[in-house]
Write a protein that holds these residues in place. Structure first.
Motif, PDB file in Angstrom:
ATOM      1  N   SER A  53       0.774  -1.311   0.145  1.00 17.76           N
ATOM      2  CA  SER A  53      -0.019   0.136   0.122  1.00 17.76           C
ATOM      3  C   SER A  53       1.014   1.301   0.123  1.00 17.76           C
ATOM      4  O   SER A  53       1.049   1.838   0.887  1.00 17.76           O
ATOM      5  CB  SER A  53      -0.871  -0.045   1.257  1.00 17.76           C
ATOM      6  OG  SER A  53      -1.733   1.143   1.076  1.00 17.76           O
ATOM      7  N   ASP A  79       2.361   4.746  -2.925  1.00 25.35           N
ATOM      8  CA  ASP A  79       2.496   5.060  -4.428  1.00 25.35           C
ATOM      9  C   ASP A  79       3.907   6.013  -4.475  1.00 25.35           C
ATOM     10  O   ASP A  79       4.628   5.776  -3.722  1.00 25.35           O
ATOM     11  CB  ASP A  79       1.339   5.799  -4.755  1.00 25.35           C
ATOM     12  CG  ASP A  79       1.308   7.103  -3.858  1.00 25.35           C
ATOM     13  OD1 ASP A  79       2.216   7.413  -3.309  1.00 25.35           O
ATOM     14  OD2 ASP A  79       0.279   7.755  -3.769  1.00 25.35           O
ATOM     15  N   ILE A 100       0.465   4.816   2.149  1.00 24.70           N
ATOM     16  CA  ILE A 100      -0.865   4.918   1.976  1.00 24.70           C
ATOM     17  C   ILE A 100      -1.509   4.089   3.210  1.00 24.70           C
ATOM     18  O   ILE A 100      -1.513   2.530   2.946  1.00 24.70           O
ATOM     19  CB  ILE A 100      -1.463   4.502   0.671  1.00 24.70           C
ATOM     20  CG1 ILE A 100      -1.020   5.328  -0.199  1.00 24.70           C
ATOM     21  CG2 ILE A 100      -2.995   4.842   0.834  1.00 24.70           C
ATOM     22  CD1 ILE A 100      -1.293   5.023  -1.711  1.00 24.70           C
ATOM     23  N   TRP A 126      -6.265  10.816   5.681  1.00 24.37           N
ATOM     24  CA  TRP A 126      -7.079  12.148   5.157  1.00 24.37           C
ATOM     25  C   TRP A 126      -6.140  13.445   5.589  1.00 24.37           C
ATOM     26  O   TRP A 126      -5.179  13.236   6.619  1.00 24.37           O
ATOM     27  CB  TRP A 126      -8.226  11.936   6.295  1.00 24.37           C
ATOM     28  CG  TRP A 126      -9.324  11.144   5.814  1.00 24.37           C
ATOM     29  CD1 TRP A 126      -9.315   9.933   6.631  1.00 24.37           C
ATOM     30  CD2 TRP A 126     -10.187  11.033   4.831  1.00 24.37           C
ATOM     31  NE1 TRP A 126     -10.142   9.428   6.185  1.00 24.37           N
ATOM     32  CE2 TRP A 126     -10.938   9.929   5.126  1.00 24.37           C
ATOM     33  CE3 TRP A 126     -10.509  11.992   3.823  1.00 24.37           C
ATOM     34  CZ2 TRP A 126     -11.931   9.604   4.176  1.00 24.37           C
ATOM     35  CZ3 TRP A 126     -11.357  11.733   2.994  1.00 24.37           C
ATOM     36  CH2 TRP A 126     -12.353  10.577   3.052  1.00 24.37           C
ATOM     37  N   LYS A 165      -8.628  15.750   1.603  1.00 29.24           N
ATOM     38  CA  LYS A 165      -8.023  15.025   0.505  1.00 29.24           C
ATOM     39  C   LYS A 165      -7.874  13.723   1.207  1.00 29.24           C
ATOM     40  O   LYS A 165      -7.510  13.486   2.429  1.00 29.24           O
ATOM     41  CB  LYS A 165      -6.650  15.644   0.295  1.00 29.24           C
ATOM     42  CG  LYS A 165      -5.897  14.575  -0.878  1.00 29.24           C
ATOM     43  CD  LYS A 165      -4.449  14.976  -1.134  1.00 29.24           C
ATOM     44  CE  LYS A 165      -4.010  13.934  -1.722  1.00 29.24           C
ATOM     45  NZ  LYS A 165      -2.523  14.328  -2.198  1.00 29.24           N
ATOM     46  N   ASN A 166      -8.373  12.644   0.285  1.00 29.96           N
ATOM     47  CA  ASN A 166      -8.250  11.202   0.581  1.00 29.96           C
ATOM     48  C   ASN A 166      -7.005  10.960   0.085  1.00 29.96           C
ATOM     49  O   ASN A 166      -6.683  10.977  -1.009  1.00 29.96           O
ATOM     50  CB  ASN A 166      -9.527  10.567  -0.114  1.00 29.96           C
ATOM     51  CG  ASN A 166      -9.506   8.935   0.315  1.00 29.96           C
ATOM     52  OD1 ASN A 166      -8.595   8.421  -0.039  1.00 29.96           O
ATOM     53  ND2 ASN A 166     -10.312   8.471   1.028  1.00 29.96           N
ATOM     54  N   ARG A 167      -6.260  10.253   1.057  1.00 29.80           N
ATOM     55  CA  ARG A 167      -4.786  10.169   0.571  1.00 29.80           C
ATOM     56  C   ARG A 167      -4.910   8.734  -0.307  1.00 29.80           C
ATOM     57  O   ARG A 167      -4.046   8.829  -1.365  1.00 29.80           O
ATOM     58  CB  ARG A 167      -3.883   9.642   1.775  1.00 29.80           C
ATOM     59  CG  ARG A 167      -2.607   9.108   1.500  1.00 29.80           C
ATOM     60  CD  ARG A 167      -1.637  10.328   1.074  1.00 29.80           C
ATOM     61  NE  ARG A 167      -0.292   9.770   0.493  1.00 29.80           N
ATOM     62  CZ  ARG A 167      -0.104   9.055  -0.629  1.00 29.80           C
ATOM     63  NH1 ARG A 167      -0.807   8.894  -1.672  1.00 29.80           N
ATOM     64  NH2 ARG A 167       1.195   8.728  -0.680  1.00 29.80           N
ATOM     65  N   LYS A 168      -5.950   7.894  -0.187  1.00 32.13           N
ATOM     66  CA  LYS A 168      -5.544   6.362  -1.258  1.00 32.13           C
ATOM     67  C   LYS A 168      -6.128   6.723  -2.388  1.00 32.13           C
ATOM     68  O   LYS A 168      -5.620   6.534  -3.375  1.00 32.13           O
ATOM     69  CB  LYS A 168      -6.299   5.601  -0.280  1.00 32.13           C
ATOM     70  CG  LYS A 168      -6.516   4.031  -1.042  1.00 32.13           C
ATOM     71  CD  LYS A 168      -7.338   3.281  -0.494  1.00 32.13           C
ATOM     72  CE  LYS A 168      -7.327   1.895  -1.104  1.00 32.13           C
ATOM     73  NZ  LYS A 168      -8.027   0.830  -0.400  1.00 32.13           N
ATOM     74  N   THR A 169      -7.273   7.480  -2.473  1.00 27.75           N
ATOM     75  CA  THR A 169      -7.950   7.727  -3.786  1.00 27.75           C
ATOM     76  C   THR A 169      -7.477   9.231  -4.444  1.00 27.75           C
ATOM     77  O   THR A 169      -7.582   9.325  -5.806  1.00 27.75           O
ATOM     78  CB  THR A 169      -9.268   7.915  -3.777  1.00 27.75           C
ATOM     79  OG1 THR A 169      -9.944   9.015  -2.985  1.00 27.75           O
ATOM     80  CG2 THR A 169      -9.805   6.619  -3.054  1.00 27.75           C
ATOM     81  N   GLY A 170      -6.956  10.303  -3.607  1.00 20.50           N
ATOM     82  CA  GLY A 170      -6.634  11.397  -4.276  1.00 20.50           C
ATOM     83  C   GLY A 170      -7.537  12.103  -4.370  1.00 20.50           C
ATOM     84  O   GLY A 170      -7.576  13.490  -4.823  1.00 20.50           O
ATOM     85  N   GLU A 171      -9.079  11.732  -3.987  1.00 19.71           N
ATOM     86  CA  GLU A 171     -10.259  12.692  -4.100  1.00 19.71           C
ATOM     87  C   GLU A 171     -10.080  13.835  -3.181  1.00 19.71           C
ATOM     88  O   GLU A 171      -9.677  13.681  -2.074  1.00 19.71           O
ATOM     89  CB  GLU A 171     -11.237  11.750  -4.140  1.00 19.71           C
ATOM     90  CG  GLU A 171     -11.400  10.724  -5.050  1.00 19.71           C
ATOM     91  CD  GLU A 171     -12.807   9.679  -4.918  1.00 19.71           C
ATOM     92  OE1 GLU A 171     -13.416  10.071  -3.893  1.00 19.71           O
ATOM     93  OE2 GLU A 171     -13.164   9.003  -5.861  1.00 19.71           O
ATOM     94  N   ARG A 172     -10.701  15.112  -3.964  1.00 15.20           N
ATOM     95  CA  ARG A 172     -10.669  16.340  -2.900  1.00 15.20           C
ATOM     96  C   ARG A 172     -12.058  16.848  -3.016  1.00 15.20           C
ATOM     97  O   ARG A 172     -12.858  16.459  -3.850  1.00 15.20           O
ATOM     98  CB  ARG A 172      -9.793  17.239  -3.334  1.00 15.20           C
ATOM     99  CG  ARG A 172      -8.370  17.007  -3.518  1.00 15.20           C
ATOM    100  CD  ARG A 172      -7.334  17.877  -4.138  1.00 15.20           C
ATOM    101  NE  ARG A 172      -6.080  17.543  -4.217  1.00 15.20           N
ATOM    102  CZ  ARG A 172      -5.040  18.156  -3.302  1.00 15.20           C
ATOM    103  NH1 ARG A 172      -5.598  19.056  -2.356  1.00 15.20           N
ATOM    104  NH2 ARG A 172      -3.691  17.569  -3.435  1.00 15.20           N
TER     105      ARG A 172
END
Length: 442
Positions: free
Chosen positions: A332, A334, A339, A402, A419-426
């Motif tokens: 886990s 990147d 992550i 997070w 920001k979600n560290r795993k998905t990168g979504e903001r």
């Protein structure tokens, strides 16, 4: 915890001695200090992760009926001579003498010592079954310790030992630990696949390794695709139901799964091409049944219901928490860093003050920090005067699940960026909603 007060020695460059991802990231993220070949100090962030992993292991061992003890790291050579392993174990065993010239050793494992404890107190089958475990440091003098805590000389090990009257009970104990391991690895955020394994120097005739798949894994593994979707038993699993536990084990051992050492080309050819998964894997747990291998030479026996004495049937069950921390990172991460799965993350989130020293940013972040803490969140608050780029790089490197980002524009609008560290979504949410959002979800 305020980052300005936290001991977190971040390294900007990759250490030369680090050959694999987990070693490199653990050193760079300030989790470890390498003291020598295969020897490490665990720094605050690394220790927090290690403690969380150990807590989950304890909970699942206790749930399965094992009882925790704590045995010494230094053992008497006489116990190992009784079992016949003292001369057979090899140079990996660190042999020493005390001031009275008595032969001692730094324990690489504890079958002999726990058998000695058992034989000193247990006399009747009525006191069985019994499973004793501890979490203790071990030492194996590897000829070339490499890969950080994945293969170090000194390492933390959870080892459990079961004692039963005969094979039937011992197999039930083995099955309970099998299911306990499935649950343990699921809870730390990893999907494990049990694979038949060689027993090695531990001995015995029944053994499984628990493997997690990772592109950077140390060995080749082969398994049926069904394993990727199999559901791990829930917290309500009934460990008192031997038949039910046996059915779970059968389900998890019926599809093909093998390490490179145990791979059977003929059996593999029988698996449909679309169901084959050939990958890399990391061993995170190993369980053994070895019957009377230690009880017989060491005289560990109980009186059975027939009035006769019986040598107890034993098994041992190991998980390396220190190794497991590295394995989680291998599976886990990147290009920017670790992550962490939420269950073992050192902190729940990073609160990033984009402009420390700005009165409004400081006020908003201080209020958020207090509200999140009151909501039960473990927050690492970056209140340093580092540039924004450096703050983001640090947050990504240490891999908290997070990131809550607060800057002058956001404060003016009454908003924070999440920001979600795993998905990168903001996403952007009101400052007033942050604590409620995470207080409910973490």
């Amino acid at each position: 915890m305020r980052l300005s007060r936290y001991f977190l020695p971040i390294l900007k460059e990759n250490p030369r001695e680090a050959e694999i991802v987990s070693h490199r990231l653990m050193l760079r993220a300030g989790m470890l200090r390498q003291q020598g070949a295969g020897s490490f100090s665990w720094l605050p962030m690394g220790k927090k992760v290690l403690d969380k992993v150990c807590a989950i292991i304890r909970e699942e061992q206790d749930r399965a009926g094992a009882q925790e003890i704590l045995m010494p790291t230094i053992q008497s050579a006489e116990l190992w001579r009784e079992s016949g392993r003292y001369d057979d174990y090899g140079k990996e065993m660190l042999r020493i003498q005390d001031r009275h010239e008595r032969d001692m050793l730094y324990g690489p494992t504890n079958e002999e010592m726990v058998t000695d404890i058992f034989r000193s107190y247990v006399r009747s089958y009525k006191d069985l079954p019994l499973n004793l475990y501890h979490i203790q440091w071990k030492f194996r003098d590897e000829v070339r310790p490499r890969f950080g805590v994945m293969r170090s000389r000194e390492f933390l090990m959870k080892d459990a030992y079961s004692f039963d009257l005969a094979y039937e009970g011992a197999r039930a104990a083995y099955n309970r630990m099998f299911v306990s391991y499935l649950r343990t690895f699921e809870r730390v955020g990893m999907k494990s696949i049990p694979m038949r394994a060689d027993t090695g120097p531990i001995g015995g005739d029944l053994s499984h390794e628990f493997i997690i798949l990772a592109e950077t894994g140390e060995s080749a593994v082969f398994c049926h695709r069904d394993f990727l979707d199999m559901k791990v038993p829930g917290a309500d699993v009934d460990y008192a139901d031997d038949a039910g536990i046996a059915r779970i084990v059968k389900d998890w051992t019926t599809p093909y799964a093998a390490t490179e050492e145990m791979h059977d080309d003929k059996a593999w050819d029988a698996v449909a091409d679309g169901d084959k998964v050939a990958a890399r894997g990391i061993e995170v747990g190993h369980i053994f049944h070895f019957g009377e291998k230690y009880s017989k030479p060491m005289g560990a026996k109980v009186t059975g219901p027939d009035g006769k004495e019986h040598f107890v049937s034993m098994g041992s069950y190991g998980i390396g928490p220190s190794r497991l921390v590295a394995a989680i990172i291998e599976a886990s991460h990147d290009e920017n860093g670790i992550i962490w799965p939420e269950a073992v993350a050192p902190f729940d989130m990073a609160l990033i003050n984009m402009k420390a020293g700005d009165a409004e940013c400081d006020r908003a972040c201080d209020e958020l920090y207090a509200a999140l803490s009151a909501a039960g969140c473990d927050v690492l608050y970056d209140d340093t005067d580092q540039r924004p780029g450096g703050k983001f790089a640090t947050a990504d490197l240490i891999g908290l699940p997070w990131q809550i980002i607060v800057g002058p524009r956001g404060v003016a609008a009454g908003e924070a960026e999440i920001k979600n560290r795993k998905t990168g979504e903001r996403e952007t949410i009101p400052l007033s909603a942050v604590a409620a959002r995470f207080g409910k979800s973490l």
